[in-house]
Design an enzyme around this catalytic site. Structure first.
Site, short mmCIF file in Angstrom:
data_model
loop_
_atom_site.label_atom_id
_atom_site.label_comp_id
_atom_site.label_asym_id
_atom_site.label_seq_id
_atom_site.Cartn_x
_atom_site.Cartn_y
_atom_site.Cartn_z
N CYS A 78 0.53 -1.53 0.00
CA CYS A 78 -0.15 -0.03 -0.34
C CYS A 78 0.75 1.43 -0.07
O CYS A 78 1.44 1.76 -0.76
CB CYS A 78 -0.84 -0.84 0.71
SG CYS A 78 -2.88 1.23 0.67
N HIS A 171 -3.34 -5.09 1.59
CA HIS A 171 -2.60 -5.79 2.33
C HIS A 171 -2.72 -6.74 3.02
O HIS A 171 -3.46 -7.73 4.34
CB HIS A 171 -3.66 -4.69 3.78
CG HIS A 171 -2.89 -3.02 4.03
ND1 HIS A 171 -2.56 -2.67 4.69
CD2 HIS A 171 -3.59 -2.13 3.27
CE1 HIS A 171 -2.39 -1.02 4.71
NE2 HIS A 171 -2.90 -0.95 3.45
N GLU A 173 -1.17 -8.42 5.04
CA GLU A 173 -0.62 -9.07 6.92
C GLU A 173 -2.02 -8.97 6.88
O GLU A 173 -2.49 -9.53 8.85
CB GLU A 173 0.56 -7.67 7.06
CG GLU A 173 -0.26 -6.00 7.35
CD GLU A 173 -0.60 -5.15 5.88
OE1 GLU A 173 -0.32 -5.93 4.68
OE2 GLU A 173 -1.03 -4.54 6.14
N1 GLN Z 1 -3.34 6.08 0.85
C1 GLN Z 1 -2.23 6.24 1.59
C2 GLN Z 1 -0.91 6.97 0.58
O1 GLN Z 1 -1.49 7.25 -0.33
C3 GLN Z 1 -1.52 4.77 1.49
C4 GLN Z 1 -2.61 3.86 2.22
C5 GLN Z 1 -2.67 2.89 2.88
O2 GLN Z 1 -0.98 2.33 3.51
N2 GLN Z 1 -3.73 1.61 3.73
O3 GLN Z 1 0.04 7.04 1.63
#
Ligand code: GLN
Length: 190
Positions: A78, A171, A173
């Site tokens: 992410c 995610h 994890e």
């Molecule tokens: N929206 C976040 C970003 O761009 C990422 C969100 C997340 O890691 N769950 O940094």
């Protein structure tokens, strides 16, 4: 093997737990010195803008980039993918080590966060899919020639590999399926 988890901000504890379930010692990394003692690194989800700022304070941005260029295996999830991407939209600084373009928060706001089926390449084994937890996730809008897609949400690549970088926009994890973390460990042992 000692796997570091960048622990400046974000959901690093969930990654440490996921690694622990695979019998691997996870080491929180908060400084450039801390990075020296690890064989592989997880860049967790969180807020990429905040992580970038905290990394710069510790000189960790340069230290991580140098280790990754030298071949250290990395799992980015992410916000971690945003940190590594070559191109980020809307424009923001990044380490530029993973040859993809991403659009931040492209699947909608927090309320649009969802568990969505991810279809997996045969290399990931059975079953051919897993649940993907997407929380204000970035969308990968371009992959370079050295980037192998390994998982898809509808038509979008959401799990990719480039050399020793494994990157998931969701995610892994947060679900019981440990194949993405195993992919990091296999990459690190290879
Ligand atoms: N929206 C976040 C970003 O761009 C990422 C969100 C997340 O890691 N769950 O940094």
């Amino acid at each position: 093997m000692r796997v570091g988890v960048l622990a400046l901000q974000g959901d690093f504890e969930a990654h440490a737990a996921a690694l622990g379930r695979l019998g691997v010692e996870a080491v929180p990394v908060r400084t450039a010195e801390g990075l020296e003692g690890v064989d592989a690194l997880v860049l967790p989800g969180g807020e990429s803008t905040t992580m970038l700022r905290l990394m710069a304070v510790e000189g960790l941005d340069g230290a991580i980039a140098a280790r990754v260029r030298a071949g250290m295996p990395v799992l980015a999830t992410c916000a971690g993918v945003v940190l590594l991407a070559r191109e980020v939209n809307p424009d923001q600084p990044s380490l530029g080590l993973l040859d993809v373009a991403v659009r931040r928060n492209a699947y909608g706001r927090q309320v649009a966060s969802a568990v969505v089926p991810v279809r997996l390449a045969p290399a990931l084994g059975e079953p051919p899919g897993m649940e993907g937890v997407f929380i204000r996730a970035p969308r990968i809008t371009r992959t370079g020639p050295g980037v192998e897609p390994l998982g898809w949400r509808d038509g979008d690549p959401v799990l990719v590999r480039q050399d020793r970088i494994v990157a998931a926009t969701f995610h892994p994890e947060l679900t019981a399926d440990s194949r993405v973390h195993r992919l990091l460990l296999e990459t690190a042992r290879a």
